[in-house]
Design a protein around this motif. Structure first.
Motif, PDB file in Angstrom:
ATOM      1  N   LEU A  18      31.554 150.222  68.804  1.00 15.15           N
ATOM      2  CA  LEU A  18      32.894 150.389  69.381  1.00 15.15           C
ATOM      3  C   LEU A  18      33.440 149.055  69.869  1.00 15.15           C
ATOM      4  O   LEU A  18      34.624 148.752  69.700  1.00 15.15           O
ATOM      5  CB  LEU A  18      32.852 151.401  70.529  1.00 15.15           C
ATOM      6  N   ASN A  19      32.598 148.246  70.491  1.00 13.27           N
ATOM      7  CA  ASN A  19      33.059 146.955  71.003  1.00 13.27           C
ATOM      8  C   ASN A  19      33.420 145.996  69.867  1.00 13.27           C
ATOM      9  O   ASN A  19      34.428 145.289  69.937  1.00 13.27           O
ATOM     10  CB  ASN A  19      31.976 146.326  71.888  1.00 13.27           C
ATOM     11  N   ILE A  20      32.593 145.961  68.824  1.00 12.60           N
ATOM     12  CA  ILE A  20      32.904 145.076  67.702  1.00 12.60           C
ATOM     13  C   ILE A  20      34.198 145.514  67.022  1.00 12.60           C
ATOM     14  O   ILE A  20      35.060 144.677  66.678  1.00 12.60           O
ATOM     15  CB  ILE A  20      31.730 145.049  66.697  1.00 12.60           C
ATOM     16  N   ALA A  21      34.359 146.816  66.836  1.00 10.84           N
ATOM     17  CA  ALA A  21      35.590 147.311  66.207  1.00 10.84           C
ATOM     18  C   ALA A  21      36.805 146.999  67.069  1.00 10.84           C
ATOM     19  O   ALA A  21      37.828 146.493  66.571  1.00 10.84           O
ATOM     20  CB  ALA A  21      35.478 148.810  65.959  1.00 10.84           C
ATOM     21  N   GLY A  22      36.703 147.295  68.367  1.00 10.69           N
ATOM     22  CA  GLY A  22      37.839 147.057  69.262  1.00 10.69           C
ATOM     23  C   GLY A  22      38.176 145.593  69.389  1.00 10.69           C
ATOM     24  O   GLY A  22      39.341 145.184  69.270  1.00 10.69           O
ATOM     25  N   LEU A 694      39.307 153.994  71.089  1.00  8.29           N
ATOM     26  CA  LEU A 694      37.893 153.645  70.929  1.00  8.29           C
ATOM     27  C   LEU A 694      37.218 153.565  72.290  1.00  8.29           C
ATOM     28  O   LEU A 694      36.106 154.078  72.497  1.00  8.29           O
ATOM     29  CB  LEU A 694      37.761 152.307  70.205  1.00  8.29           C
ATOM     30  N   GLY A 695      37.905 152.915  73.231  1.00  9.78           N
ATOM     31  CA  GLY A 695      37.349 152.820  74.575  1.00  9.78           C
ATOM     32  C   GLY A 695      37.236 154.166  75.252  1.00  9.78           C
ATOM     33  O   GLY A 695      36.240 154.468  75.928  1.00  9.78           O
ATOM     34  N   LEU A 696      38.270 154.996  75.060  1.00 12.55           N
ATOM     35  CA  LEU A 696      38.248 156.319  75.674  1.00 12.55           C
ATOM     36  C   LEU A 696      37.126 157.163  75.087  1.00 12.55           C
ATOM     37  O   LEU A 696      36.461 157.935  75.803  1.00 12.55           O
ATOM     38  CB  LEU A 696      39.597 157.011  75.455  1.00 12.55           C
TER      39      LEU A 696
END
Length: 803
Positions: A18-22, A694-696
């Protein structure tokens, strides 16, 4: 340490992905927008000595009128400039135009600039071939651009070759090297002024303002002093024809003004130049890039702090084994920087794909300049890594070993941690909702412009500009008759006034009324109004059966010549209504008297951002030096009819290139830039919402995992699945809904100010605001629904046993 970092990232695959995508998406949008902004602000920076070059423009200060500048200027002041201002190192005159250019069988209309022999003393442009000395010191010589040389000769080595420019044999003396894409002045063909040019009105009369004057001033302080002295400068050098009153009507309390070359690009938007970039919108694109990056950073901080509870025992064991807090902070910052570096590489790949699409969108030729991208990307990786990793690192390293090992459940930072995460989610969605509202409003305005009633029928109308070629002015009538026989043509007329092609003169006034009206006027042939599909409000049309309606030169035909007005012209000339103008007299600067025979509904010939222009129409039978054929057709598409007209043109005027455009394409120039920006705003808003979701998703996964024990107890006490589902989704959506409190007023102020620049605009209602807010809530609800539904359906015994 590297193995430990890799192990830590792989252990938490969901948060890592999620972090890499965001971050990758945020960095990609940031880099793309940064490259666009750099491209726009870098306009003309590649021109040698661009910081010392200035354009001299007319800057009238007229009472009761908004301030405006005119880049087209008379050459009357040119001989006195260097004498009056020693700080001017060089000055040149340019007269822009276009001429047919032929080499063998290759024939096309090219932009041709007539210039002084000292052209290179101001524009010291690099050459691909030839020498600058003597390149323009006599007739029969030309300097051409490298792209023109390749087009006609297949090579840039064209020095010494012959070319026909406007039918005149010309020798190429130099070839300009290709300029940067973001260059305002894109010279095609440059030729010297003819020997008899000094007798032309442009050189002798202030009112003949069709030229351009460029100066080189090496010292900025001198430029400031010269610019101050330009106020009232025309009065120091009258042309001998204008009276003092006429000079005041022309310049008022103003005069001339210096515009730095580096400001010309953005100045076009403020002066109504079609297709020009607005500094405000370019800055907005830059803010979108920063907002996307900020959203990605917030996303990382949220996920990292939320997931920190999963690593409390790891931190505790590290501390028991002797790790200091500083060492832990360095470790977690290292994790963040490595993760951001991977995301940065992913973002760079996305940026290259995005730029290909941006170039296809039109208007830009932005390349992935690694000399700019690599340092920027390294700075982003270092800055974002430290910024995004600092808070989670401080939180994680602060856990006490005894408390962490003795805890029966994973900590989550307490109420303070929950508040921070909720606040960050609010900020994320506020940015995304603001961008999306702006996108909808801009898109609605663009669609409104496309459908706007311009007072004429845009469909089925073609403008053929090739008639204004000097060799064809005397044949215009016969050419029109021949074109009228082309299949599909219903009506055809000649005119020199139509959308985006206007003249202005401040000499028109209602008889007996003192103020002169700045009226856009032109000559029109028989059938002009039916060809446009104009609507008559009062009086009658110009008619060849009336002897006073059409003349070879209506301006000099004497008193009583018929004119028609637009509604706005009638209003500004002081008539109470269209009907009240019929039969009344208006006068021209020289005193000629014209009788109003009809008033038509306003036709929007200028930019939609401006009010409807006052228009005045004179019937003409003679050749028009700036005339074009307006052709109404039916039964086929624009492209097919243009092909038919081009084929006929080749038979009628083989020595003149065909120039034709549909009216719909001409009008589209007005909203192309706004449509382009709307698309980019839309991309930014989609990415921002995607990153926020993504964060949510990550936060909901973490919170649901933490609350399984609570959910089991609630179900034991009688709570149903829908009760638990409503509780969890409601808590996740609360920050999304609170984000509207920030987004709505921000978007309202931004869009109200933007729409204020349009004379005709949509009403800024609540529709886009409500639609985006509901859509954001539905998307956010859908993101967390699957996880919350699974947790709500889980058997209480399983949840309690798992805890």
């Amino acid at each position: 340490m590297g193995t430990t970092l890799l192990r830590s990232l792989l252990r938490h695959r969901l948060s890592t992905a999620l972090n890499i995508a965001g971050l990758g998406l945020g960095i990609s949008v940031f880099l793309t927008m940064a490259l666009i902004v750099r491209y726009e602000y870098g306009y003309d920076s590649a021109v040698p000595d661009s910081g010392h070059l200035y354009q001299l423009v007319i800057d009238p200060h007229l009472p009761g009128r908004a301030r405006e500048e005119f880049e087209q200027i008379s050459f009357v002041p040119f001989p006195f400039l260097r004498e009056d201002f020693p700080g001017i190192q060089a000055a040149i005159r340019l007269e822009n135009g276009s001429k047919p250019v032929r080499v063998g069988d290759v024939l096309a209309q090219e932009p041709v600039v007539m210039a002084d022999a000292s052209f290179f003393s101001v524009f010291d442009l690099p050459l691909a071939a030839g020498t600058k000395r003597g390149a323009l010191d006599g007739t029969g010589k030309a300097v051409i651009a490298e792209r023109i040389a390749r087009k006609y000769f297949g090579t840039s080595d064209a020095v010494g070759r012959q070319i026909l420019i406007g039918g005149v044999p010309t020798t190429i003396t130099a070839v300009l090297a290709d300029e940067a894409a973001n260059t305002t002045l894109r010279f095609g063909v440059i030729i010297p002024f003819p020997s008899d040019a000094m007798n032309a009105p442009l050189f002798r009369h202030w009112s003949a303002s069709d030229g351009r004057i460029w100066l080189r001033i090496d010292h900025p302080d001198a430029a400031k002093l010269i610019n101050t002295a330009m106020v009232g400068y025309p009065y120091r050098h009258p042309d001998g024809d204008m009276t003092s009153g006429e000079m005041h009507d022309w310049f008022g309390d103003g005069g001339l003004k210096l515009i730095p070359l580096r400001e010309v690009h953005f100045r076009g938007a403020s002066t109504g130049q079609f297709g020009a970039s607005s500094r405000l919108l370019v800055d907005a694109l830059g803010l979108i890039g920063l907002a996307a990056l900020a959203t990605a950073i917030i996303n990382y901080v949220n996920l990292a702090t939320a997931q920190s509870g999963l690593r409390t025992r790891e931190v505790a064991l590290r501390k028991v084994m002797g790790a200091t807090r500083i060492r832990l902070i360095i470790h977690f910052l290292g994790e963040a920087i490595v993760l951001v570096a991977v995301a940065g590489l992913f973002g760079a790949v996305l940026t290259e794909v995005a730029l290909a699409w941006v170039d296809a969108l039109g208007g830009w030729t932005v390349s992935l300049d690694w000399g700019f991208v690599v340092p920027t990307l390294l700075a982003v990786i270092a800055g974002v890594g430290v910024l995004a990793g600092a808070y989670p690192a401080l939180v994680l390293s602060a856990y006490r070993p005894a408390a962490a090992l003795a805890a029966s459940k994973m900590p989550a930072g307490g109420r303070h941690g929950a508040t921070v995460r909720s606040t960050l989610v609010v900020v994320q969605f506020a940015l995304a909702i603001t961008l999306t509202i702006c996108t909808l409003v801009i898109g609605s305005q663009v669609r409104f412009e496309r459908a706007l009633d311009r007072g004429l029928r845009q469909d089925g109308l073609i403008v053929v500009n090739a008639l204004h070629d000097k060799s064809l002015v005397g044949r215009q009538a016969s050419l029109v008759r021949e074109l009228a026989s082309v299949p599909g043509v219903q009506r055809i007329a000649i005119a020199d006034i139509f959308p985006h092609h206007l003249y202005t003169n401040m000499g028109w006034r209602r008889e007996g009324s003192a103020p002169k009206v700045d009226t856009f006027w032109g000559s029109v042939g028989a059938g002009y109004f039916p060809s446009l599909g104009a609507r008559l409000l009062a009086g009658r049309w110009l008619d060849e059966a009336h002897g006073t309606d059409f003349h070879a030169d209506p301006l000099t035909a004497g008193d009583g010549v018929s004119v028609m007005l637009s509604r706005q012209a009638a209003r500004q000339l002081g008539f109470a209504s269209p009907a009240a103008a019929i039969g009344q007299v208006v006068t021209y600067a020289g005193g000629s008297r014209f009788r109003v025979i009809g008033v038509v509904e306003d036709m929007r010939f200028g930019d939609n951002r401006d009010p409807a222009l006052p228009l005045l129409f004179l019937g003409a039978t003679g050749g028009m030096s700036e005339g074009a054929a307006l052709i109404r057709f039916s039964g086929v598409s624009n492209q097919e009819e243009l092909a038919r007209l081009q084929a006929a043109w080749r038979q009628l005027a083989p020595g003149v290139p065909f120039l034709g455009r549909s009216m719909a394409d001409i009008v589209a120039d007005e909203y192309r830039v706004d449509a382009k920006h709307s698309t980019l705003f839309g991309i930014g808003s989609v990415v921002a919402i995607g990153i926020a979701c993504l964060g949510l998703y990550g936060l909901s996964a973490f919170n649901v995992a933490r609350r399984r024990h609570e959910i089991g107890i609630r179900k034991v006490l009688g709570a149903r699945t829908r009760n638990v589902l409503g509780l969890l989704i409601g808590q996740f959506l609360r920050p999304v809904l609170l984000a509207n409190a920030l987004a709505w007023p921000t978007a309202f102020l931004l869009m109200r100010n933007w729409l204020a620049g349009f004379d005709q605009r949509i009403r800024l209602g609540v529709g886009p605001f409500v639609l985006v807010s509901v859509g954001a809530a539905l998307i956010a609800g859908a993101v967390v629904f699957a996880q919350t539904l699974h947790a709500a359906r889980q058997a209480p015994a399983a949840a309690l046993r798992q805890e």
